[in-house]
Design a protein around this motif. Structure first.
Motif, PDB file in Angstrom:
ATOM      1  N   SER A  64       0.844  -1.192   0.000  1.00 44.54           N
ATOM      2  CA  SER A  64       0.000   0.000   0.000  1.00 44.54           C
ATOM      3  C   SER A  64       0.880   1.242   0.000  1.00 44.54           C
ATOM      4  N   PRO A  65       0.386   2.385  -0.507  1.00 44.20           N
ATOM      5  CA  PRO A  65       1.167   3.629  -0.442  1.00 44.20           C
ATOM      6  C   PRO A  65       1.617   3.953   0.978  1.00 44.20           C
ATOM      7  N   PHE A  66       0.767   3.682   1.962  1.00 45.34           N
ATOM      8  CA  PHE A  66       1.091   3.902   3.369  1.00 45.34           C
ATOM      9  C   PHE A  66       2.371   3.152   3.737  1.00 45.34           C
ATOM     10  N   SER A  67       2.394   1.849   3.440  1.00 48.63           N
ATOM     11  CA  SER A  67       3.550   1.027   3.796  1.00 48.63           C
ATOM     12  C   SER A  67       4.786   1.423   3.000  1.00 48.63           C
ATOM     13  N   VAL A  68       4.611   1.650   1.696  1.00 48.18           N
ATOM     14  CA  VAL A  68       5.742   2.000   0.833  1.00 48.18           C
ATOM     15  C   VAL A  68       6.399   3.297   1.298  1.00 48.18           C
ATOM     16  N   TYR A  69       5.588   4.286   1.669  1.00 53.06           N
ATOM     17  CA  TYR A  69       6.130   5.568   2.125  1.00 53.06           C
ATOM     18  C   TYR A  69       7.004   5.379   3.364  1.00 53.06           C
ATOM     19  N   TYR A  70       6.436   4.759   4.418  1.00 57.82           N
ATOM     20  CA  TYR A  70       7.167   4.678   5.676  1.00 57.82           C
ATOM     21  C   TYR A  70       8.372   3.746   5.579  1.00 57.82           C
ATOM     22  N   ILE A  71       8.248   2.647   4.845  1.00 60.33           N
ATOM     23  CA  ILE A  71       9.386   1.743   4.687  1.00 60.33           C
ATOM     24  C   ILE A  71      10.536   2.462   3.992  1.00 60.33           C
ATOM     25  N   THR A  72      10.213   3.216   2.931  1.00 63.49           N
ATOM     26  CA  THR A  72      11.254   3.937   2.185  1.00 63.49           C
ATOM     27  C   THR A  72      11.924   5.004   3.039  1.00 63.49           C
ATOM     28  N   ARG A  73      11.124   5.882   3.634  1.00 61.33           N
ATOM     29  CA  ARG A  73      11.678   6.979   4.426  1.00 61.33           C
ATOM     30  C   ARG A  73      12.510   6.479   5.587  1.00 61.33           C
ATOM     31  N   ASN A  74      11.977   5.497   6.309  1.00 62.78           N
ATOM     32  CA  ASN A  74      12.653   5.037   7.515  1.00 62.78           C
ATOM     33  C   ASN A  74      13.874   4.172   7.221  1.00 62.78           C
ATOM     34  N   ARG A  75      13.824   3.465   6.106  1.00 63.53           N
ATOM     35  CA  ARG A  75      15.005   2.672   5.718  1.00 63.53           C
ATOM     36  C   ARG A  75      16.190   3.600   5.432  1.00 63.53           C
ATOM     37  N   LEU A  76      15.939   4.686   4.702  1.00 67.28           N
ATOM     38  CA  LEU A  76      17.008   5.635   4.399  1.00 67.28           C
ATOM     39  C   LEU A  76      17.559   6.262   5.679  1.00 67.28           C
ATOM     40  N   ARG A  77      16.651   6.609   6.577  1.00 66.97           N
ATOM     41  CA  ARG A  77      17.089   7.199   7.836  1.00 66.97           C
ATOM     42  C   ARG A  77      17.910   6.205   8.658  1.00 66.97           C
ATOM     43  N   LEU A  78      17.479   4.950   8.666  1.00 68.21           N
ATOM     44  CA  LEU A  78      18.171   3.916   9.429  1.00 68.21           C
ATOM     45  C   LEU A  78      19.609   3.752   8.937  1.00 68.21           C
ATOM     46  N   VAL A  79      19.773   3.675   7.629  1.00 62.94           N
ATOM     47  CA  VAL A  79      21.114   3.499   7.063  1.00 62.94           C
ATOM     48  C   VAL A  79      22.005   4.680   7.420  1.00 62.94           C
ATOM     49  N   GLU A  80      21.436   5.879   7.392  1.00 62.88           N
ATOM     50  CA  GLU A  80      22.225   7.065   7.753  1.00 62.88           C
ATOM     51  C   GLU A  80      22.568   7.070   9.232  1.00 62.88           C
ATOM     52  N   ASP A  81      21.589   6.760  10.084  1.00 64.19           N
ATOM     53  CA  ASP A  81      21.809   6.793  11.532  1.00 64.19           C
ATOM     54  C   ASP A  81      22.850   5.765  11.983  1.00 64.19           C
ATOM     55  N   TYR A  82      22.925   4.647  11.270  1.00 65.79           N
ATOM     56  CA  TYR A  82      23.851   3.576  11.639  1.00 65.79           C
ATOM     57  C   TYR A  82      24.885   3.351  10.538  1.00 65.79           C
ATOM     58  N   SER A  83      25.353   4.447   9.973  1.00 62.40           N
ATOM     59  CA  SER A  83      26.321   4.366   8.869  1.00 62.40           C
ATOM     60  C   SER A  83      27.606   3.660   9.279  1.00 62.40           C
ATOM     61  N   GLU A  84      27.907   3.680  10.588  1.00 61.03           N
ATOM     62  CA  GLU A  84      29.129   3.010  11.044  1.00 61.03           C
ATOM     63  C   GLU A  84      28.995   1.484  10.994  1.00 61.03           C
ATOM     64  N   LEU A  85      27.772   0.992  10.916  1.00 54.84           N
ATOM     65  CA  LEU A  85      27.546  -0.452  10.843  1.00 54.84           C
ATOM     66  C   LEU A  85      27.344  -0.934   9.404  1.00 54.84           C
ATOM     67  N   LEU A 124      18.939   4.082  -2.308  1.00 58.18           N
ATOM     68  CA  LEU A 124      18.409   5.152  -3.147  1.00 58.18           C
ATOM     69  C   LEU A 124      18.178   4.690  -4.578  1.00 58.18           C
ATOM     70  N   MET A 125      19.132   3.979  -5.135  1.00 57.14           N
ATOM     71  CA  MET A 125      19.009   3.533  -6.523  1.00 57.14           C
ATOM     72  C   MET A 125      17.830   2.587  -6.699  1.00 57.14           C
ATOM     73  N   SER A 126      17.669   1.639  -5.782  1.00 53.25           N
ATOM     74  CA  SER A 126      16.562   0.687  -5.896  1.00 53.25           C
ATOM     75  C   SER A 126      15.216   1.385  -5.757  1.00 53.25           C
ATOM     76  N   ARG A 127      15.153   2.424  -4.916  1.00 55.57           N
ATOM     77  CA  ARG A 127      13.893   3.169  -4.752  1.00 55.57           C
ATOM     78  C   ARG A 127      13.571   3.983  -6.001  1.00 55.57           C
ATOM     79  N   PHE A 128      14.582   4.561  -6.632  1.00 58.38           N
ATOM     80  CA  PHE A 128      14.350   5.313  -7.863  1.00 58.38           C
ATOM     81  C   PHE A 128      13.833   4.385  -8.971  1.00 58.38           C
ATOM     82  N   ILE A 129      14.390   3.204  -9.047  1.00 57.69           N
ATOM     83  CA  ILE A 129      13.928   2.235 -10.048  1.00 57.69           C
ATOM     84  C   ILE A 129      12.479   1.845  -9.784  1.00 57.69           C
TER      85      ILE A 129
END
Length: 300
Positions: free
Chosen positions: A226-247, A257-262
């Motif tokens: 659903s658009p609801f799920s797609v929005y939050y999964i996308t936004r939060n996944r990007l934030r997660l990767v940034e917040d834990y960039s050391e891991l 980013l590339m997979s989301r653009f596709i």
């Protein structure tokens, strides 16, 4: 040992009723003191009113606002800790418990370990939806373990890197050390974030596959696509990767980013709202917008 089960209800009283009925049918030793908390998370109508009439032994909390999965569960966790809980079990309201699930989880709990069950599809009870999980450090994603596989009735406990917030038993010690879920994730990826915090603090996650839960997948969010799920999964996944960039590997953000653009292009070609949901999600991630989003045209 005092264990508090926490269910978050959002316009889903029928789902919650079936889950509560399965909890009341559960079989476990009398040495375990089990309580249930239901958080009505901003439902259009206060659904605790009717539920209270049927379930006299359940603790009900009403939030006038939808606080998301994380915020709703945190309300329940706070209440459970105030009442002296040794452990809390986060459990989706769109699930049904096997009679012995609680007994098997409680038998295996440890103060330094989060435990989870095997989770089967409610509609396909011989097929695994989640049994533990893994984190892909190169792609920046987490995956339910053994998803789509047939249930082999494995009974050996094992450790993993990730588990779904659909079923997560957490000790008071762990919560006191690393805190609760992050409210500002609102929906999705908050469980992955919690698992990363667990690992960083030296705690473990254990799967008890002999304990079984049945899940009506994404019943409260309109479905996994659903658009609801797609929005939050996308936004939060990007934030997660940034917040834990050391891991995560350096490739994780690029791949995410590339997979989301596709996917955005694919959805746009199909005339799906999901393409717009991804675009809004990337925009909000870059603008550091967190918490609940409001896009009526997406159903959010």
């Amino acid at each position: 040992m005092k264990v508090y089960l926490i269910l978050v209800n959002y316009n889903g009283s029928k789902l919650t009723e079936e889950c509560l009925d399965s909890i009341h049918k559960s079989e476990y030793d009398e040495k375990y003191e089990v309580h249930v908390i239901v958080v009505d998370n901003g439902s259009k109508v206060d659904e605790t009113v009717a539920l209270k009439q049927r379930y006299k032994d359940v603790i009900f909390i009403r939030s006038e606002d939808n606080l998301g999965f994380a915020g709703g569960n945190n309300l329940g966790i706070k209440r459970a800790l105030d009442e002296g809980a040794d452990y809390v079990l986060l459990i989706n309201n769109d699930t049904v418990l096997d009679r012995r699930m609680l007994q098997l989880l409680m038998k295996n709990v440890k103060p330094d370990t989060v435990v989870t069950s095997k989770i089967l599809y409610y509609s396909k009870p011989d097929t695994i939806w989640c049994e533990g999980g893994v984190i892909d450090w190169k792609k920046g994603n987490s995956y339910n373990g053994k998803m789509g596989e047939k249930d082999t009735h494995n009974i050996e406990n094992y450790y993993c890197d990730f588990t779904s917030g659909c079923c997560m038993m957490i000790s008071r010690e762990i919560i006191n050390t690393i805190g609760m879920l992050k409210d500002d994730y609102f929906m999705y990826c908050e469980d992955t974030e919690y698992c990363l915090r667990l690992k960083q603090a030296g705690y473990q996650i254990m799967v008890v596959p002999s304990a079984t839960l049945y899940h009506k997948v994404s019943a409260s969010s309109g479905g996994e696509d659903s658009p609801f799920s797609v929005y939050y999964i996308t936004r939060n996944r990007l934030r997660l990767v940034e917040d834990y960039s050391e891991l995560f590997d350096s490739s994780a953000m690029q791949f995410s980013l590339m997979s989301r653009f596709i996917r955005m292009i694919q959805f746009a070609l199909k005339g799906s709202k999901n393409g717009k949901a991804i675009r809004y999600a990337i925009r909000d991630y870059k603008a550091r917008k967190i918490g609940k989003a409001s896009y009526p045209e997406l159903g959010i």
